[in-house]
Design a protein around this motif. Structure first.
Motif, PDB file in Angstrom:
ATOM      1  N   GLU A 162      -7.965-111.141 -37.633  1.00  0.00           N
ATOM      2  CA  GLU A 162      -8.969-111.341 -36.582  1.00  0.00           C
ATOM      3  C   GLU A 162      -8.779-112.616 -35.754  1.00  0.00           C
ATOM      4  O   GLU A 162      -8.818-112.544 -34.524  1.00  0.00           O
ATOM      5  CB  GLU A 162     -10.379-111.305 -37.195  1.00  0.00           C
ATOM      6  N   ARG A 218      -6.174-112.135 -32.842  1.00  0.00           N
ATOM      7  CA  ARG A 218      -6.251-111.001 -31.913  1.00  0.00           C
ATOM      8  C   ARG A 218      -6.579-111.464 -30.499  1.00  0.00           C
ATOM      9  O   ARG A 218      -6.944-112.596 -30.267  1.00  0.00           O
ATOM     10  CB  ARG A 218      -7.318-110.011 -32.388  1.00  0.00           C
ATOM     11  N   THR A 223      -4.454 -93.673 -35.598  1.00  0.00           N
ATOM     12  CA  THR A 223      -5.265 -94.851 -35.287  1.00  0.00           C
ATOM     13  C   THR A 223      -6.715 -94.450 -35.118  1.00  0.00           C
ATOM     14  O   THR A 223      -7.011 -93.387 -34.589  1.00  0.00           O
ATOM     15  CB  THR A 223      -4.734 -95.586 -34.035  1.00  0.00           C
ATOM     16  N   LYS A 224      -7.607 -95.304 -35.599  1.00  0.00           N
ATOM     17  CA  LYS A 224      -9.044 -95.066 -35.417  1.00  0.00           C
ATOM     18  C   LYS A 224      -9.508 -95.592 -34.075  1.00  0.00           C
ATOM     19  O   LYS A 224     -10.327 -94.976 -33.420  1.00  0.00           O
ATOM     20  CB  LYS A 224      -9.857 -95.786 -36.505  1.00  0.00           C
ATOM     21  N   ASP A 225      -8.984 -96.748 -33.667  1.00  0.00           N
ATOM     22  CA  ASP A 225      -9.596 -97.426 -32.519  1.00  0.00           C
ATOM     23  C   ASP A 225      -8.631 -98.180 -31.608  1.00  0.00           C
ATOM     24  O   ASP A 225      -9.072 -98.926 -30.752  1.00  0.00           O
ATOM     25  CB  ASP A 225     -10.665 -98.389 -33.020  1.00  0.00           C
ATOM     26  N   ALA A 226      -7.327 -97.977 -31.757  1.00  0.00           N
ATOM     27  CA  ALA A 226      -6.381 -98.738 -30.933  1.00  0.00           C
ATOM     28  C   ALA A 226      -5.564 -97.826 -30.009  1.00  0.00           C
ATOM     29  O   ALA A 226      -4.419 -98.118 -29.690  1.00  0.00           O
ATOM     30  CB  ALA A 226      -5.456 -99.561 -31.821  1.00  0.00           C
ATOM     31  N   HIS A 227      -6.173 -96.752 -29.554  1.00  0.00           N
ATOM     32  CA  HIS A 227      -5.463 -95.802 -28.698  1.00  0.00           C
ATOM     33  C   HIS A 227      -4.892 -96.468 -27.446  1.00  0.00           C
ATOM     34  O   HIS A 227      -3.775 -96.171 -27.033  1.00  0.00           O
ATOM     35  CB  HIS A 227      -6.387 -94.639 -28.321  1.00  0.00           C
ATOM     36  N   SER A 248      -1.190 -88.454 -27.142  1.00  0.00           N
ATOM     37  CA  SER A 248      -1.807 -87.522 -28.084  1.00  0.00           C
ATOM     38  C   SER A 248      -0.822 -86.380 -28.334  1.00  0.00           C
ATOM     39  O   SER A 248       0.007 -86.070 -27.474  1.00  0.00           O
ATOM     40  CB  SER A 248      -3.112 -86.967 -27.509  1.00  0.00           C
TER      41      SER A 248
END
Length: 140
Positions: A82, A85, A113-117, A127
């Motif tokens: 963190e 970043r 990835t959950k949140d770094a697209h 995708s």
């Protein structure tokens, strides 16, 4: 990424430098390791191409690639701690991995990835064109 930062940080594939307990703690706290025991993580590191991101001797990032070095590669467990970043380190780190000499002939790269697209799109990921052709199996 600002040139001053590039001089403060470096990337290494030397597994002996990896802080495996820190990696394990981060992955578990970020819900990326799904309660993976430390010994399982250590075995996955042993059998993967791993990259550590460092400031001096302190590890501040990690990623691993599962690959046959010929047909495909799966980028996994990518993170930057963190406090480090939002400085451009993530994009620089991923680009370094994608440009790593031993992986230049690999035509297909995968990741989840959950949140770094957004980060990964900037690095050329898209995708899946036909996600219905991909399958998964869980043995436990």
């Amino acid at each position: 990424m600002n040139e001053d930062l590039k001089h403060r940080f470096y990337i290494s594939i030397d597994k002996s430098k990896l802080n495996i307990p820190m990696i394990h703690n981060f992955l578990c706290s970020a819900d990326l390791a799904e309660n993976m025991p430390l010994e399982v993580l250590a075995k996955s590191i042993e059998n993967s191409l791993c990259f550590g991101l460092y400031e001096d001797e302190q590890q501040v990032g990690f990623a691993r690639v599962i690959t046959d070095y010929a047909t495909s590669a799966l980028l996994k467990d990518v993170f930057i701690l963190e406090p480090y970043r939002r400085q451009g380190l993530g994009k620089w780190f991923v680009q370094y991995i994608l440009e790593y000499s031993e992986l230049q002939t690999v035509p297909k790269w995968f990741l989840g990835t959950k949140d770094a697209h957004g980060l990964y799109r900037r690095c050329g990921f898209k995708s899946l064109a036909a996600p219905e052709k991909m399958m998964m199996r869980f043995s436990h």
